[in-house]
Motif scaffolding. Structure first.
Motif, PDB file in Angstrom:
ATOM      1  N   MET A 168       0.845  -1.185   0.000  1.00 19.80           N
ATOM      2  CA  MET A 168       0.000   0.000   0.000  1.00 19.80           C
ATOM      3  C   MET A 168       0.884   1.239   0.000  1.00 19.80           C
ATOM      4  SD  MET A 168      -2.550  -1.393   2.946  1.00 19.80           S
ATOM      5  CE  MET A 168      -3.781  -0.135   2.860  1.00 19.80           C
ATOM      6  N   GLU A 169       0.488   2.229  -0.753  1.00 23.47           N
ATOM      7  CA  GLU A 169       1.242   3.480  -0.778  1.00 23.47           C
ATOM      8  C   GLU A 169       0.583   4.480   0.167  1.00 23.47           C
ATOM      9  OE1 GLU A 169       2.304   5.113  -4.535  1.00 23.47           O
ATOM     10  OE2 GLU A 169       2.286   3.145  -5.465  1.00 23.47           O
ATOM     11  N   GLY A 170       1.418   5.262   0.799  1.00 22.01           N
ATOM     12  CA  GLY A 170       0.895   6.335   1.646  1.00 22.01           C
ATOM     13  C   GLY A 170       0.098   5.845   2.839  1.00 22.01           C
ATOM     14  N   VAL A 171       0.535   4.773   3.482  1.00 27.03           N
ATOM     15  CA  VAL A 171      -0.183   4.257   4.635  1.00 27.03           C
ATOM     16  C   VAL A 171      -0.024   5.233   5.800  1.00 27.03           C
ATOM     17  CG1 VAL A 171      -0.297   2.383   6.328  1.00 27.03           C
ATOM     18  CG2 VAL A 171       0.142   1.868   3.928  1.00 27.03           C
ATOM     19  N   ASP A 172      -1.127   5.607   6.393  1.00 24.57           N
ATOM     20  CA  ASP A 172      -1.117   6.464   7.572  1.00 24.57           C
ATOM     21  C   ASP A 172      -1.079   5.550   8.796  1.00 24.57           C
ATOM     22  OD1 ASP A 172      -1.598   8.158   9.693  1.00 24.57           O
ATOM     23  OD2 ASP A 172      -3.273   9.197   8.730  1.00 24.57           O
ATOM     24  N   PHE A 173       0.133   5.310   9.323  1.00 20.48           N
ATOM     25  CA  PHE A 173       0.284   4.364  10.411  1.00 20.48           C
ATOM     26  C   PHE A 173      -0.351   4.846  11.703  1.00 20.48           C
ATOM     27  CE2 PHE A 173       3.548   2.714   7.543  1.00 20.48           C
ATOM     28  CZ  PHE A 173       3.162   1.377   7.523  1.00 20.48           C
ATOM     29  N   ASP A 174      -0.467   6.160  11.891  1.00 18.87           N
ATOM     30  CA  ASP A 174      -1.161   6.666  13.071  1.00 18.87           C
ATOM     31  C   ASP A 174      -2.639   6.293  12.996  1.00 18.87           C
ATOM     32  OD1 ASP A 174       1.122   7.787  14.197  1.00 18.87           O
ATOM     33  OD2 ASP A 174       0.808   9.709  13.189  1.00 18.87           O
ATOM     34  N   ALA A 175      -3.233   6.437  11.819  1.00 24.41           N
ATOM     35  CA  ALA A 175      -4.635   6.068  11.635  1.00 24.41           C
ATOM     36  C   ALA A 175      -4.807   4.559  11.778  1.00 24.41           C
ATOM     37  CB  ALA A 175      -5.134   6.535  10.270  1.00 24.41           C
ATOM     38  N   PHE A 176      -3.838   3.790  11.271  1.00 20.08           N
ATOM     39  CA  PHE A 176      -3.896   2.342  11.381  1.00 20.08           C
ATOM     40  C   PHE A 176      -3.823   1.923  12.846  1.00 20.08           C
ATOM     41  CE2 PHE A 176      -1.668  -1.846  11.282  1.00 20.08           C
ATOM     42  CZ  PHE A 176      -2.725  -2.582  10.780  1.00 20.08           C
TER      43      PHE A 176
END
Length: 112
Positions: free
Chosen positions: A89-97
């Motif tokens: 996945m591109e641009g994964v927002d790890f904080d949101a995850f």
């Protein structure tokens, strides 16, 4: 009963168990040799080994009077496949995850 993937990740959550797995990457080891670098009792190491064995990450075999531990790399396949999906996945927002996982697990989500 927890899913096998949950058991594998729970076993991997502990730094001592991850260190043991790293040691077993080199070769099979006697339990006493596994315990040597750690500043904990043989009983404590045995508990860690039982968790790893329960997750299928290692196997143990008695050879004579010595218990040997062997890495079982196939047990990591499902976990590796699950994690690899996130690498595509591109641009994964790890904080949101992380917030999503905390909500799913019913944990308190820290304020941003």
């Amino acid at each position: 009963m927890p899913a096998p993937l949950d058991i594998v990740f729970a076993a991997l959550a502990d730094p001592t168990r991850r260190a043991i797995l790293s040691m077993l990457l080199e070769d099979d080891m006697a339990v006493s040799d596994v315990a040597e670098p750690f500043q904990m009792s043989l009983a404590a190491i045995s508990k860690h080994l039982a968790v790893l064995a329960g997750a299928g990450l290692i196997s143990q075999e008695k050879r004579g009077r010595i218990n040997w531990c062997k890495l079982e790399p196939d047990a990591l396949r499902e976990a590796s496949a699950w994690m690899a999906g996130f690498g595509q996945m591109e641009g994964v927002d790890f904080d949101a995850f992380e917030a999503f996982l905390q909500r799913e697990l019913g944990l308190e989500v820290p304020e941003a």
